[in-house]
Scaffold this motif. Structure first.
Motif, short mmCIF file in Angstrom:
data_model
loop_
_atom_site.label_atom_id
_atom_site.label_comp_id
_atom_site.label_asym_id
_atom_site.label_seq_id
_atom_site.Cartn_x
_atom_site.Cartn_y
_atom_site.Cartn_z
N UNK A 116 -1.16 5.12 2.74
CA UNK A 116 -0.17 5.89 3.49
C UNK A 116 0.93 6.47 2.60
N UNK A 117 1.16 5.87 1.46
CA UNK A 117 2.12 6.46 0.52
C UNK A 117 1.60 7.80 -0.02
N UNK A 118 0.30 8.00 0.07
CA UNK A 118 -0.30 9.26 -0.40
C UNK A 118 -0.33 10.31 0.71
N UNK A 119 -0.13 9.88 1.95
CA UNK A 119 -0.14 10.81 3.08
C UNK A 119 -0.57 10.11 4.35
N UNK A 120 -0.36 10.78 5.47
CA UNK A 120 -0.70 10.20 6.77
C UNK A 120 -2.20 9.92 6.86
N UNK A 121 -2.55 8.98 7.73
CA UNK A 121 -3.95 8.64 7.93
C UNK A 121 -4.10 7.95 9.27
N UNK A 122 -5.34 7.74 9.71
CA UNK A 122 -5.62 7.03 10.96
C UNK A 122 -6.63 5.92 10.66
N UNK A 123 -6.79 5.02 11.61
CA UNK A 123 -7.56 3.81 11.41
C UNK A 123 -8.95 3.99 10.84
N UNK A 124 -9.77 4.79 11.50
CA UNK A 124 -11.15 4.98 11.05
C UNK A 124 -11.18 5.57 9.64
N UNK A 125 -10.27 6.46 9.35
CA UNK A 125 -10.22 7.06 8.03
C UNK A 125 -9.86 6.02 6.96
N UNK A 126 -8.98 5.09 7.30
CA UNK A 126 -8.62 4.03 6.36
C UNK A 126 -9.84 3.18 6.00
N UNK A 127 -10.65 2.86 6.99
CA UNK A 127 -11.86 2.07 6.76
C UNK A 127 -12.86 2.87 5.93
#
Length: 115
Positions: free
Chosen positions: A31-42
């Protein structure tokens, strides 16, 4: 099990699942690199760090912890090419420095500098 199975296990070990403490550091790192959502994190973890996995349960308990601490904020956003809106997360401004420190723990972890 055969003796060959043991050698195969060590030659090609199964992925390591992140615990909640490590997941918190990984989430902040991303998240320090930019916004994200759950599935994308996985998906990003599996792509960039194939030796590691993150279960939905651990991911969302880590996200809840971070939201409760006010480290991250979530909001709904419609993404192009995606059907429904996604719950996006970003690091709170007042948590930037603390997030950096925790993100370094993730970087140390993947380099094998576990204490």
């Amino acid at each position: 099990m055969k003796l060959e199975d043991i050698y195969q296990f060590f030659e090609n070990p199964p992925p390591t699942y992140l615990c909640q403490e490590v997941a918190v550091c990984y989430i902040l790192y991303v998240l320090l690199q930019g916004e994200s959502y759950g599935t994308e994190l996985i998906q990003r973890l599996e792509t960039e760090y194939p030796a590691y996995r993150l279960s939905d349960t651990v991911l969302y308990s880590a996200i809840k912890f971070l939201e409760d601490e006010r480290a991250i904020t979530g909001y709904w956003k419609k993404l192009e090419g995606r059907g429904r809106p996604r719950r996006m997360y970003e690091v709170s401004p007042e948590w930037q420095e603390r997030s950096q420190n925790l993100a370094y723990l993730w970087q140390d972890y993947i380099k094998g500098k576990r204490n």
